[in-house]
Scaffold this motif. Structure first.
Motif, PDB file in Angstrom:
ATOM      1  N   MET A   8       8.372  -3.989 -11.565  1.00 49.57           N
ATOM      2  CA  MET A   8       8.222  -4.417 -10.175  1.00 49.57           C
ATOM      3  C   MET A   8       8.457  -3.248  -9.225  1.00 49.57           C
ATOM      4  O   MET A   8       7.699  -3.039  -8.267  1.00 49.57           O
ATOM      5  CB  MET A   8       9.200  -5.551  -9.870  1.00 49.57           C
ATOM      6  CG  MET A   8       9.084  -6.108  -8.463  1.00 49.57           C
ATOM      7  SD  MET A   8      10.124  -7.562  -8.203  1.00 49.57           S
ATOM      8  CE  MET A   8      11.742  -6.800  -8.395  1.00 49.57           C
ATOM      9  N   ILE A   9       9.493  -2.454  -9.504  1.00 51.34           N
ATOM     10  CA  ILE A   9       9.766  -1.285  -8.660  1.00 51.34           C
ATOM     11  C   ILE A   9       8.645  -0.267  -8.772  1.00 51.34           C
ATOM     12  O   ILE A   9       8.247   0.368  -7.787  1.00 51.34           O
ATOM     13  CB  ILE A   9      11.123  -0.667  -9.045  1.00 51.34           C
ATOM     14  CG1 ILE A   9      12.246  -1.623  -8.619  1.00 51.34           C
ATOM     15  CG2 ILE A   9      11.310   0.698  -8.394  1.00 51.34           C
ATOM     16  CD1 ILE A   9      13.628  -1.173  -9.025  1.00 51.34           C
ATOM     17  N   GLN A  11       5.505  -0.912  -9.245  1.00 48.06           N
ATOM     18  CA  GLN A  11       4.406  -1.407  -8.410  1.00 48.06           C
ATOM     19  C   GLN A  11       4.688  -1.177  -6.925  1.00 48.06           C
ATOM     20  O   GLN A  11       3.804  -0.783  -6.158  1.00 48.06           O
ATOM     21  CB  GLN A  11       4.173  -2.902  -8.685  1.00 48.06           C
ATOM     22  CG  GLN A  11       3.700  -3.229 -10.089  1.00 48.06           C
ATOM     23  CD  GLN A  11       2.286  -2.718 -10.356  1.00 48.06           C
ATOM     24  OE1 GLN A  11       1.536  -2.404  -9.437  1.00 48.06           O
ATOM     25  NE2 GLN A  11       1.935  -2.621 -11.630  1.00 48.06           N
ATOM     26  N   VAL A  12       5.944  -1.432  -6.502  1.00 46.42           N
ATOM     27  CA  VAL A  12       6.303  -1.255  -5.093  1.00 46.42           C
ATOM     28  C   VAL A  12       6.173   0.209  -4.686  1.00 46.42           C
ATOM     29  O   VAL A  12       5.634   0.541  -3.626  1.00 46.42           O
ATOM     30  CB  VAL A  12       7.737  -1.771  -4.844  1.00 46.42           C
ATOM     31  CG1 VAL A  12       8.204  -1.398  -3.442  1.00 46.42           C
ATOM     32  CG2 VAL A  12       7.790  -3.279  -5.022  1.00 46.42           C
ATOM     33  N   ARG A  13       6.665   1.109  -5.542  1.00 48.97           N
ATOM     34  CA  ARG A  13       6.593   2.542  -5.228  1.00 48.97           C
ATOM     35  C   ARG A  13       5.139   3.013  -5.141  1.00 48.97           C
ATOM     36  O   ARG A  13       4.801   3.865  -4.320  1.00 48.97           O
ATOM     37  CB  ARG A  13       7.368   3.351  -6.269  1.00 48.97           C
ATOM     38  CG  ARG A  13       8.864   3.120  -6.211  1.00 48.97           C
ATOM     39  CD  ARG A  13       9.616   4.055  -7.139  1.00 48.97           C
ATOM     40  NE  ARG A  13       9.583   5.442  -6.681  1.00 48.97           N
ATOM     41  CZ  ARG A  13      10.328   5.939  -5.704  1.00 48.97           C
ATOM     42  NH1 ARG A  13      11.170   5.145  -5.045  1.00 48.97           N
ATOM     43  NH2 ARG A  13      10.256   7.208  -5.370  1.00 48.97           N
ATOM     44  N   ARG A  15       2.538   1.110  -4.249  1.00 44.80           N
ATOM     45  CA  ARG A  15       1.952   0.576  -3.017  1.00 44.80           C
ATOM     46  C   ARG A  15       2.428   1.343  -1.779  1.00 44.80           C
ATOM     47  O   ARG A  15       1.705   1.464  -0.792  1.00 44.80           O
ATOM     48  CB  ARG A  15       2.302  -0.911  -2.865  1.00 44.80           C
ATOM     49  CG  ARG A  15       1.582  -1.830  -3.824  1.00 44.80           C
ATOM     50  CD  ARG A  15       1.638  -3.266  -3.340  1.00 44.80           C
ATOM     51  NE  ARG A  15       3.010  -3.734  -3.193  1.00 44.80           N
ATOM     52  CZ  ARG A  15       3.683  -4.363  -4.152  1.00 44.80           C
ATOM     53  NH1 ARG A  15       3.110  -4.574  -5.339  1.00 44.80           N
ATOM     54  NH2 ARG A  15       4.915  -4.767  -3.946  1.00 44.80           N
ATOM     55  N   GLU A  16       3.664   1.854  -1.823  1.00 46.18           N
ATOM     56  CA  GLU A  16       4.242   2.521  -0.655  1.00 46.18           C
ATOM     57  C   GLU A  16       4.028   4.029  -0.673  1.00 46.18           C
ATOM     58  O   GLU A  16       4.537   4.733   0.210  1.00 46.18           O
ATOM     59  CB  GLU A  16       5.742   2.218  -0.572  1.00 46.18           C
ATOM     60  CG  GLU A  16       6.046   0.748  -0.313  1.00 46.18           C
ATOM     61  CD  GLU A  16       7.539   0.484  -0.225  1.00 46.18           C
ATOM     62  OE1 GLU A  16       8.314   1.402  -0.589  1.00 46.18           O
ATOM     63  OE2 GLU A  16       7.925  -0.618   0.188  1.00 46.18           O
ATOM     64  N   ARG A  62       3.278   0.761 -14.700  1.00 45.38           N
ATOM     65  CA  ARG A  62       2.251   0.015 -13.968  1.00 45.38           C
ATOM     66  C   ARG A  62       1.143  -0.453 -14.893  1.00 45.38           C
ATOM     67  O   ARG A  62       0.563  -1.524 -14.688  1.00 45.38           O
ATOM     68  CB  ARG A  62       1.666   0.881 -12.850  1.00 45.38           C
ATOM     69  CG  ARG A  62       2.668   1.255 -11.769  1.00 45.38           C
ATOM     70  CD  ARG A  62       1.955   1.792 -10.529  1.00 45.38           C
ATOM     71  NE  ARG A  62       1.130   2.960 -10.814  1.00 45.38           N
ATOM     72  CZ  ARG A  62       1.568   4.211 -10.802  1.00 45.38           C
ATOM     73  NH1 ARG A  62       2.853   4.451 -10.535  1.00 45.38           N
ATOM     74  NH2 ARG A  62       0.741   5.208 -11.048  1.00 45.38           N
ATOM     75  N   HIS A 121      14.637  -2.132  -1.829  1.00 43.92           N
ATOM     76  CA  HIS A 121      13.583  -2.320  -2.820  1.00 43.92           C
ATOM     77  C   HIS A 121      13.961  -1.871  -4.224  1.00 43.92           C
ATOM     78  O   HIS A 121      13.180  -2.029  -5.156  1.00 43.92           O
ATOM     79  CB  HIS A 121      12.274  -1.665  -2.363  1.00 43.92           C
ATOM     80  CG  HIS A 121      12.088  -0.237  -2.780  1.00 43.92           C
ATOM     81  ND1 HIS A 121      12.349   0.806  -1.940  1.00 43.92           N
ATOM     82  CD2 HIS A 121      11.637   0.318  -3.933  1.00 43.92           C
ATOM     83  CE1 HIS A 121      12.071   1.944  -2.546  1.00 43.92           C
ATOM     84  NE2 HIS A 121      11.646   1.671  -3.765  1.00 43.92           N
TER      85      HIS A 121
END
Length: 579
Positions: A8-9, A11-13, A15-16, A62, A121
């Protein structure tokens, strides 16, 4: 922590990533404005490089988020996060030293924002959280402490103290966020579990309804068909009354069974509507002829008043419209012992809407119960069922059908004076279709001399078919399963085929498919005659190209009419082939 947290982290990294680089460009521009040196540009290049490293290291997670990362991979992830933070917040130390008062303020804000960002996050995975928070904290507290020591200004330690208070608030906020996230995850997990249970229960209910419908319809077919056959014999008045009671009770049982199946389809969202042209006046006339004798038996007058502006024909679902009107008239007749029942039919041109009001002078409904009469299994009181019968499903189904068709069903009532139910449905007014010309009337063709194959595994059902159809002058070839039906169709030409669904050795669907595949009966009209009455069964038969789908208990008149039509179609095809 599970692989899901790391993934999950990751994916967040990802996207950001663009946001972090864009923010770094803004910070580099601000730092250059405050210092006018080349170092902000060098720092920005280092940020881009470490972000690229971040993209490479987190990429396997990912691609395969379900895989649990190894210990060595977790260490590499944490090291990458720490390097990114050290480089990203490195500009804060430079600004603190070289940017003057504005630079120090900007440096504190930048590191405080970074702490907030990684805390929110990354709190799902403690190792990654600590790997990112520790470098940020060292910058956040170290810069004011080092400055106070170097400059000899102990009062500047208050900045570090303020930083500690900020971090304490941040810890509380992150803990609350973590608890909220865990609660949401638990709630989502429970919701998914409950949904799966509901889906399993719904499937089990559907299976149960299919089985119970089949098992009830099979013996009911014998009961009702035997009663119909008995009514054809010479009976005295008392015996004829007994047979009528038997048929009436059978009709009630089948009606209740159909109501339960309809309600199940509506609740499951599987109710499918048809669209065809319907002669409105003819339909209302047939309903009037059906219910007028029953109303008259109670000493009640039934009137149907149709406004001249009502179109002759409309496009709608005739079966569902008839079902709703049937329920409303049944309700009116059941609860009216004196006076009249009036069916008023109007048409609204403004929105192409048919409005039908069924008003009676019956017992009425108490005001405190009126709002609940459209609930499933709801009746005015417990004594209603005992006195008048029924389950309270008719009105509930009618309202749900009206809503599915884009309309509404409402009720007004005064206890002791009567009730008025108003059905409003949108539909298209159409021209009356031209009368079809036939080469010969179907009714005159009859079944005399026709040869019909009938497959049914129940001996009683086969006997009933013989008693119902042989008086029409046709010849029946009876078989017990699908395999025998296929063999019979291979050796003899038939005018029509009646096929049951559930049979041993070979079921009706497979037998029908094999007959359709080739041979002398590949074009013979095939009629499904089964106790499997649900939509899924109808769809399965439609896929085989059946001429008609009939359900048990058998309606003798409908069965004969369907066979006459099928045999006429078969004769037309034979004539066309000869020509």
């Amino acid at each position: 922590m599970t692989a899901n947290g790391y993934a999950m982290i990751a994916q967040v990294r990802f996207r950001e990533l663009k946001t972090r680089i864009a923010l770094a460009a803004f910070i580099a521009g601000t730092a250059w404005f405050l210092t006018h040196t080349v170092w902000p540009a060098v720092w920005f290049g280092a940020v881009v490089a470490t972000q690229g490293l971040d993209w490479i290291v987190f990429r396997p997670l990912r691609k395969r988020p379900e895989v649990e990362p190894s210990l060595a991979y977790k260490i590499a992830l944490c090291a990458t996060a720490s390097i990114n933070v050290i480089v990203y917040s490195g500009i804060a130390a430079y600004l603190w030293a070289e940017g003057g008062e504005a630079g120090r303020l900007f440096a504190v804000i930048q590191v405080a924002g970074g702490l907030l960002h990684v805390s929110l996050h990354m709190h799902h995975v403690r190792p990654l959280l600590f790997a990112a928070v520790i470098p940020h904290s060292l910058y956040f507290l170290g810069m004011p402490i080092a400055w106070a020591i170097i400059e000899g200004k102990p009062q500047d330690m208050l900045i570090a103290l303020g930083g500690v208070l900020y971090m304490m608030h941040l810890v509380v906020a992150v803990r609350q966020s973590s608890m909220t996230t865990k609660a949401l995850q638990d709630a989502n997990t429970e919701a998914r579990s409950e949904r799966q249970k509901a889906e399993v229960a719904s499937a089990a209910k559907s299976d149960f309804l299919a089985v119970i419908s089949h098992e009830i319809r099979t013996p009911m077919n014998a009961v009702i068909s035997a009663a119909n056959l008995l009514r054809r014999t010479r009976l005295d008045r008392e015996q004829r009354e007994h047979v009528s009671m038997l048929l009436d009770a059978g009709d009630v049982l089948v009606g209740l069974l159909n109501d339960v199946l309809d309600l199940s389809k509506i609740e499951a969202g599987k109710m499918q509507l048809e669209s065809s042209v319907m002669d409105l006046r003819e339909k209302l006339g047939s309903l009037g002829r059906l219910w007028e004798p029953k109303a008259a038996a109670n000493g009640v007058r039934l009137k149907i008043e149709i406004d001249p502006g009502v179109p002759d024909c409309v496009r709608t679902d005739p079966l569902r419209l008839q079902q709703m009107l049937f329920n409303l008239l049944s309700n009116a007749v059941k609860f009216t012992d004196d006076g009249s029942i009036t069916v008023s039919v109007d048409w609204r041109d403004a929105d192409s809407r048919l409005v039908i009001a069924v008003a009676d002078t019956g017992v009425g409904i108490p005001a405190d119960r009126l709002a609940r009469i459209f609930d499933s299994f709801e009746q005015v009181d417990a004594g209603t069922t005992r006195k008048y019968g029924g389950t309270g499903l008719g009105l509930a189904i009618s309202r749900k059908l009206a809503e599915i068709m884009g309309g509404r069903l409402t009720a007004e009532s005064v206890e002791g004076e009567g009730s008025t139910f108003v059905l409003s449905l949108p539909m298209e007014a159409v021209s009356k279709p031209a009368a079809e010309t036939r080469r010969k009337p179907v009714e005159q063709a009859g079944l005399y001399g026709k040869v019909i194959l009938a497959a049914d595994d129940h001996a009683v059902n086969r006997r009933i078919l013989s008693l119902l159809l042989e008086p029409h002058g046709c010849t029946l070839v009876l078989v017990e399963n699908g395999e025998e039906a296929v063999e019979a169709a291979r050796t003899q030409r038939f005018d029509a085929i009646l096929m049951d669904m559930q049979m041993p050795v070979m079921d009706g669907l497979e037998a029908s498919a094999r007959i359709r595949a080739g041979g002398m009966n590949r074009r013979t009209p095939l009629i499904a005659l089964t106790a499997n009455a649900m939509d899924v069964h109808r769809a399965a038969w439609d896929a085989t190209g059946v001429h008609a789908f009939l359900t048990k208990p058998i309606d003798p008149a409908l069965l004969a009419a369907t066979l006459v039509e099928a045999c006429a179609e078969s004769t037309d095809e034979d004539d066309a082939q000869v020509a």
